[in-house]
Design a protein around this motif. Structure first.
Motif, mmCIF file in Angstrom:
data_model
loop_
_atom_site.group_PDB
_atom_site.id
_atom_site.type_symbol
_atom_site.label_atom_id
_atom_site.label_comp_id
_atom_site.label_asym_id
_atom_site.label_seq_id
_atom_site.Cartn_x
_atom_site.Cartn_y
_atom_site.Cartn_z
ATOM 1 N N ARG A 1 41.019 38.190 33.455
ATOM 2 C CA ARG A 1 41.714 37.983 34.673
ATOM 3 C C ARG A 1 42.670 38.769 35.429
ATOM 4 O O ARG A 1 42.384 39.323 36.496
ATOM 5 C CB ARG A 1 42.424 36.562 34.753
ATOM 6 C CG ARG A 1 41.696 35.109 34.336
ATOM 7 C CD ARG A 1 42.560 34.171 34.181
ATOM 8 N NE ARG A 1 42.304 32.836 34.152
ATOM 9 C CZ ARG A 1 41.718 32.735 32.570
ATOM 10 N NH1 ARG A 1 41.805 33.207 31.532
ATOM 11 N NH2 ARG A 1 40.982 31.225 32.388
ATOM 12 N N LEU B 1 47.703 38.119 44.217
ATOM 13 C CA LEU B 1 46.972 36.797 44.096
ATOM 14 C C LEU B 1 47.301 36.268 42.596
ATOM 15 O O LEU B 1 47.415 35.183 42.288
ATOM 16 C CB LEU B 1 45.918 36.682 44.852
ATOM 17 C CG LEU B 1 45.754 36.940 46.255
ATOM 18 C CD1 LEU B 1 44.362 37.114 46.785
ATOM 19 C CD2 LEU B 1 46.669 35.792 47.076
ATOM 20 N N PHE B 2 46.642 37.177 41.583
ATOM 21 C CA PHE B 2 46.797 36.986 40.292
ATOM 22 C C PHE B 2 48.225 36.478 39.897
ATOM 23 O O PHE B 2 48.306 35.594 39.122
ATOM 24 C CB PHE B 2 46.130 38.032 39.364
ATOM 25 C CG PHE B 2 46.582 37.979 38.166
ATOM 26 C CD1 PHE B 2 45.864 37.261 37.300
ATOM 27 C CD2 PHE B 2 47.693 38.592 37.347
ATOM 28 C CE1 PHE B 2 46.111 37.236 36.028
ATOM 29 C CE2 PHE B 2 47.965 38.823 36.193
ATOM 30 C CZ PHE B 2 47.198 38.138 35.318
ATOM 31 N N TYR B 3 49.201 37.396 40.231
ATOM 32 C CA TYR B 3 50.473 36.785 39.726
ATOM 33 C C TYR B 3 51.108 35.523 40.377
ATOM 34 O O TYR B 3 51.835 34.718 39.839
ATOM 35 C CB TYR B 3 51.722 38.120 39.745
ATOM 36 C CG TYR B 3 51.334 38.996 38.855
ATOM 37 C CD1 TYR B 3 51.826 38.653 37.572
ATOM 38 C CD2 TYR B 3 50.768 40.303 39.277
ATOM 39 C CE1 TYR B 3 51.710 39.772 36.648
ATOM 40 C CE2 TYR B 3 50.607 41.285 38.151
ATOM 41 C CZ TYR B 3 51.217 41.011 36.843
ATOM 42 O OH TYR B 3 51.133 41.984 35.711
ATOM 43 N N GLU C 1 49.335 33.049 41.074
ATOM 44 C CA GLU C 1 48.425 32.045 40.677
ATOM 45 C C GLU C 1 49.086 31.826 39.009
ATOM 46 O O GLU C 1 49.252 30.602 38.640
ATOM 47 C CB GLU C 1 46.835 32.266 40.182
ATOM 48 C CG GLU C 1 45.931 32.383 41.542
ATOM 49 C CD GLU C 1 44.644 32.878 41.422
ATOM 50 O OE1 GLU C 1 44.342 33.050 39.996
ATOM 51 O OE2 GLU C 1 43.876 33.006 42.257
ATOM 52 N N CYS C 2 49.574 32.857 38.421
ATOM 53 C CA CYS C 2 50.311 32.696 37.082
ATOM 54 C C CYS C 2 51.330 31.782 37.520
ATOM 55 O O CYS C 2 51.730 31.046 36.671
ATOM 56 C CB CYS C 2 50.494 33.916 36.703
ATOM 57 S SG CYS C 2 49.355 34.898 35.811
ATOM 58 N N ASP D 1 52.198 29.877 39.926
ATOM 59 C CA ASP D 1 51.761 28.449 40.401
ATOM 60 C C ASP D 1 51.663 27.684 38.894
ATOM 61 O O ASP D 1 52.132 26.579 38.777
ATOM 62 C CB ASP D 1 50.549 28.255 40.991
ATOM 63 C CG ASP D 1 50.782 28.834 42.562
ATOM 64 O OD1 ASP D 1 52.152 28.943 42.755
ATOM 65 O OD2 ASP D 1 49.690 29.175 43.054
ATOM 66 N N LEU D 2 50.852 28.289 37.900
ATOM 67 C CA LEU D 2 50.539 27.617 36.667
ATOM 68 C C LEU D 2 51.892 27.255 35.976
ATOM 69 O O LEU D 2 51.927 26.232 35.447
ATOM 70 C CB LEU D 2 49.537 28.335 35.716
ATOM 71 C CG LEU D 2 49.069 27.604 34.531
ATOM 72 C CD1 LEU D 2 48.283 26.415 34.854
ATOM 73 C CD2 LEU D 2 48.236 28.718 33.975
#
Length: 300
Positions: free
Chosen positions: A216, A244-246, A248-249, A251-252
């Motif tokens: 990812r 955006l990747f970080y 999403e991390c 958010d998770l």
């Protein structure tokens, strides 16, 4: 996979921090008494949190004393112990033993092999006291190790393995609080595993070690061989795929911690409640913020 469940000291009152430290120092003392100097090497803020939680919930009788130690040779400090201190010490030995074995398997560091050898006897003693829980920990870590060798990218599955381990650890006994304690441990365990994956991305990309977020991260434009600096090894432009990747991390991680906190708020914890909330709502994010901002800069 240790060191994330810590307090935000700046937001604690002095008396709250002193109480927190007293449990930490009490755990250090019991690790030495039960497992010697090697046991002290495994001292962890994560299991200190477990003592605070179970002590606040079950309100056991406690022993306090003031003493000096190698870490505090010139001033007296308070040590606080109860039956959960012994429980946490046993859990700590088992987790540290298997963690050192895992580190040796992943990185082949001789220091980790030596540490696992030093911890083996203490881990066997602790396992004999915890019995069923030690079996769950061992089987869960074995399953997790198998998934990591398969290079699994199923975040729910791999983090869930550690979540199940933490669920078993948090459920000290079978009673009316077993369900929320298990839920709390499960989601905190998933949070720890995922945060560790985010925090170790740079190191794992460099070493080639397993990390479930690798593909990812690369797909988002992360460097395959990141340079020294932040965990991405490069500047992260707002709105970029890497940003955006970080996001999403994060958010998770927030989802996992929200479920953990929801379970915590069900428990009738009064003593230590403010310290526990400090950790759950603020302190646990230090690792993620450090990864995002390694030089300690602020937005001001």
């Amino acid at each position: 996979m240790f060191g994330y469940i810590i307090v935000n000291q700046q937001e604690l009152k002095f008396k709250e921090y002193d109480r927190y430290r007293s449990y930490y120092c009490g755990l250090c003392r019991r690790l030495k008494e039960k497992y010697g100097r090697t046991g002290q090497f495994t001292l962890s803020y994560d299991t200190t949190f477990l003592i605070l939680l179970l002590s606040g919930l079950y309100e056991p009788e406690e022993e306090t004393r003031t003493s000096r130690c190698i870490a505090h040779p010139f001033c007296l400090h308070e040590e606080r112990v109860n039956r959960f201190t012994d429980y946490a010490a046993d859990v700590n030995l088992i987790l540290s033993y298997y963690s050192s074995q895992d580190d040796w398997s992943d990185e082949h560091k001789v220091s980790k092999l030596l540490l696992s050898g030093l911890l083996r006897e203490g881990s066997e003693q602790a396992s004999g006291k915890l019995d069923r829980k030690a079996e769950v920990i061992r089987d869960g870590l074995s399953r997790l190790g198998a998934l990591e060798k398969e290079n699994s990218e199923n975040l729910d599955e791999v983090s869930g393995c550690f979540g199940q381990i933490m669920a078993e650890i948090f459920a000290y006994k079978e009673d009316e609080w077993t369900v929320p304690l298990r839920q709390m441990g499960f989601y905190l365990g998933k949070f720890i595993y995922l945060l560790d994956a985010v925090d170790d991305l740079k190191k794992d990309m460099k070493s080639g070690s397993y990390n479930p977020l690798k593909s990812r991260y690369i797909a988002a434009g992360g460097a395959v061989k990141p340079a020294y600096g932040n965990a991405a090894g490069q500047n992260i432009a707002p709105g970029s795929p890497l940003a955006l990747f970080y996001g999403e991390c994060e958010d998770l991680l927030r989802m996992m911690m929200a479920e953990c906190c929801r379970a915590f708020e069900v428990l009738p914890v009064v003593e230590n409640a403010s310290i526990l909330r400090n950790i759950l709502y603020s302190g646990v994010w230090a690792g993620f913020r450090r990864q995002q901002n390694p030089e300690g800069k602020t937005d001001d």
